[in-house]
Design a protein around this motif. Structure first.
Motif: not given
Lengths: 334, 336
Positions: A171-193
């Motif tokens: 949400a924070m990354a998308l707040a200002l409607d950016p043209e490009v979002v860089i996601a650095d290992e966005p799910t590595t710390a999360l469980d598979v589900t």
């Protein structure tokens, strides 16, 4: 994906060095990629491949010293980000270009409620009043499918589960409607589900906003599920780039092929794993010639001395930096 | 598996195993206000030369289970027997002798090795604790042998952990675990700290070792693909309980518990042509707190098939068997 769309973010020949008292380390060595509107490009690499440093350089998050961007350009719709002053770069960050980090708990402010943190984006950048900003924040939390957003806006980051916290980051990354979002290992710390939920959310938000998504990861599965195109990095260099289907079906670099042969797969019960020998080199001692040659089953003497050129293999833009790229590419994975 | 292994008593058996951690409030006058039910009634067996995989997400209690199985932690209730013996009823020396037979490989090869000991000292340390295992004069040779077994160069025995890569460090950890010739190796997330290109080396090493040394293994992992690759039997854990257990083929080909099926559906397959459609059924929400598990079936809050009975009626305790038992009130029939 339309091939004709002009690139949104175009990085060319990016080189980043770290100069320390113990010597100079070249973390990124000639990285090039381009990202189009509505497209997901994966930057695939293991630890030490330079994928995160490359992203931080584009975001303007590297400290100089010790980091020095010695070469290259990163054009966001034509504007070279690397030529910006730190102040101008900061103005771009968040508004036109934003980042999702792996660890939401350390990336969020622990003493501000989540609603206040999101609202701050609107009071600072959009000049909204507190009340209007908070309403926008709640709407944003709704958009990233946080249940009971109005109530949860008063909660602090530690009161959210890992998956919900990552939604707040998004949400924070998308707040200002950016043209490009860089996601650095966005799910590595999360469980598979939970990972599956987050990756689906990112795909849905991308379809809504047409943002370009640069996905930085080491996970071949996440890349296969999400990316339109893939750039593979090894020891600070680009070794291969292709659209996702081509890359997985017919890799053109022995490193990519080795990665695909070495992961256990749920759809291939009982198939033996063929590991890559050795380990990725530390950035302080990258081998000469082709950096992969000490681990490569196909290597010949010249691989230790001549650095292979990064050349095009197919009309669809499949490129590889291997002396035997054509030959490697010829054999389908099976 | 040979018939003799089928009939022999299991190497490791857990019966109705529970471990509850008290939750307290107050500083001076601590009051017990609840309990985290990390492991809540688990039955399992590991036979000789068999590999059992325990798969589950973070918080499901799999690492607590590991310390109970290794007798590193006392269960709140229930029993563990190793080679027919109850470790908690043994005297110090007897327990030490029992521990020789079960060894552990830990997740993080960076923190599980003493940085001030050489490779040779690390691998040889078990002989200091069990002096009877190998005569003093033979220890040097045995350490060299062990290093070779795990694919390390014995001439590197004087190097320190920081001089090895992550994969090599994990090999050191495995060599140390093998030093006392255990019959069972418990591996807790043995490859999740390693680079992708190195994971396969360690997985193949574990696979070779268990075959050559006829080792029984318990492999604990969050990664279904890793567990599927290495294990004969698989137990799926959710919130302190095993929800389904069976042979690898049973679990992979015909998962019967909705949670098992959800785990398979969520695991990304590295092939863009097999991408899951964006309307495929996904689990909602996160794992509930093990301090306040849902009533009835613990999975019901996230289960797409939950019915009223799931809310009120606790699920049956899963006895370990060969008939692919599942703790679901309405087990799924075929893969859909």
């Amino acid at each position: 994906m339309s091939q004709a769309a002009p690139p949104l973010l175009e990085v060319e020949d990016l080189c980043v060095e770290f100069r320390t008292t113990r010597g100079t380390i070249r973390a990124v060595n000639g990285l090039s990629y381009s990202l189009r509107e509505g497209e997901t490009l994966a930057l695939l690499g293991e630890s030490g491949s330079g994928k995160s440093v490359a992203a931080q350089a584009v975001m303007g998050l590297l400290d100089t010293p010790p980091a020095h961007i010695t070469r290259g350009t990163a054009r966001l719709r034509g504007d070279d980000l690397l030529a910006l002053s730190p102040e101008r770069h900061r103005a771009v960050r968040g508004t036109r270009l934003s980042m999702i980090f792996q660890d939401a708990l350390t990336a969020l402010n622990p003493v501000l409620s989540v609603g206040d943190q999101l609202a701050e984006m609107y009071t600072v950048h959009r000049g909204l009043g507190r009340k209007a900003a908070l309403a926008r924040a709640v709407a944003l939390m709704d958009r990233v499918r946080i249940p009971a957003a109005a109530r949860r806006a008063h909660d602090y980051p530690h009161q959210f589960s890992g998956g919900m916290r990552q939604r707040v980051m998004i949400a924070m990354a998308l707040a200002l409607d950016p043209e490009v979002v860089i996601a650095d290992e966005p799910t590595t710390a999360l469980d598979v589900t939970v990972q599956a939920q987050i990756m689906r959310l990112l795909r849905q938000l991308q379809a809504e906003t047409r943002m370009g998504l640069l996905l930085i990861t080491h996970d071949l599965g996440v890349v296969a599920e999400t990316a339109d195109r893939v750039t593979v990095m090894y020891a600070g260099r680009t070794v291969e780039s292709a659209n996702a289907e081509d890359l997985y079906a017919r890799p053109g670099h022995p490193y990519t092929r080795g990665l695909l042969d070495s992961v256990p797969r749920l759809d291939r019960l009982g198939k033996p794993l063929v590991p890559i020998t050795g380990s990725p080199p530390p950035p302080s001692s990258v081998p000469t010639g082709c950096a992969f040659h000490p681990r490569c089953p196909r290597a010949e003497p010249r691989c230790g001395t001549d650095e292979p050129s990064f050349r095009t293999l197919t009309p669809t833009g499949h490129r590889s930096a291997c002396h035997f790229a054509e030959e490697v590419h010829h054999v389908p994975v099976g | 598996m040979s018939p003799s292994a089928e009939t022999a008593p299991p190497l490791l058996r857990a019966t109705a195993l529970t471990r509850h951690f008290p939750v307290t409030e107050g500083v001076l006058l601590k009051r017990r206000t609840g309990a985290v039910r990390a492991v809540d009634g688990i039955d399992l067996t590991v036979r000789r030369a068999e590999t059992l995989g325990i798969v589950g997400e973070s918080g499901c209690g799999k690492s607590t289970l590991a310390s109970l199985l290794m007798a590193l932690d006392r269960p709140t209730s229930g029993t563990v027997t190793i080679d027919g013996q109850n470790p908690f009823a043994l005297s110090g020396p007897e327990l030490r002798a029992l521990r020789r037979r079960v060894q552990m490989v830990l997740q993080d090869p960076y923190t599980s090795l003493d940085p001030r000991m050489t490779a040779g000292q690390i691998v040889g340390e078990p002989f200091a604790i069990h002096p009877g295992a190998v005569p003093r004069a033979d220890r040097g040779r045995r350490v060299a042998e062990l290093l070779e077994t795990v694919g390390l160069d014995p001439t590197h025995r004087d190097r320190y952990p920081h001089q090895f890569s992550g994969g090599q460090r994990q090999r050191l950890g495995i060599a140390r675990a093998l030093a006392l010739e255990p019959r069972l190796l418990l591996c807790d997330e043995p490859v999740s700290a390693l680079d992708v290109s190195v994971q396969a080396q360690v997985l193949n090493l574990l696979d070779d070792l268990r075959r050559e040394l006829r080792l029984a293994c318990v492999l604990i992992s969050h990664d279904l693909a890793v567990v599927q690759h290495l294990c004969d039997r698989i137990a799926v854990m959710y919130l302190g309980k095993i929800v389904e257990t069976g042979t690898r083929e049973q679990i992979c080909a015909t998962p019967r518990h909705p949670y098992t099926r959800a785990l398979f559906a969520a695991a990304p397959v590295p092939d863009p042509r097999r991408r899951a459609p964006d309307d495929a059924l996904l689990l909602e929400g996160d794992l509930p707190s093990p301090a306040a598990p849902p009533s009835g079936c613990r999975f019901r809050t996230r289960c797409p098939y939950a019915r009223p009975q799931c809310l009120t009626e606790p699920t049956l305790r899963l006895r370990d068997g060969t008939d692919h038992p599942t703790a679901c009130h309405f087990p799924l029939e075929s893969t859909g």
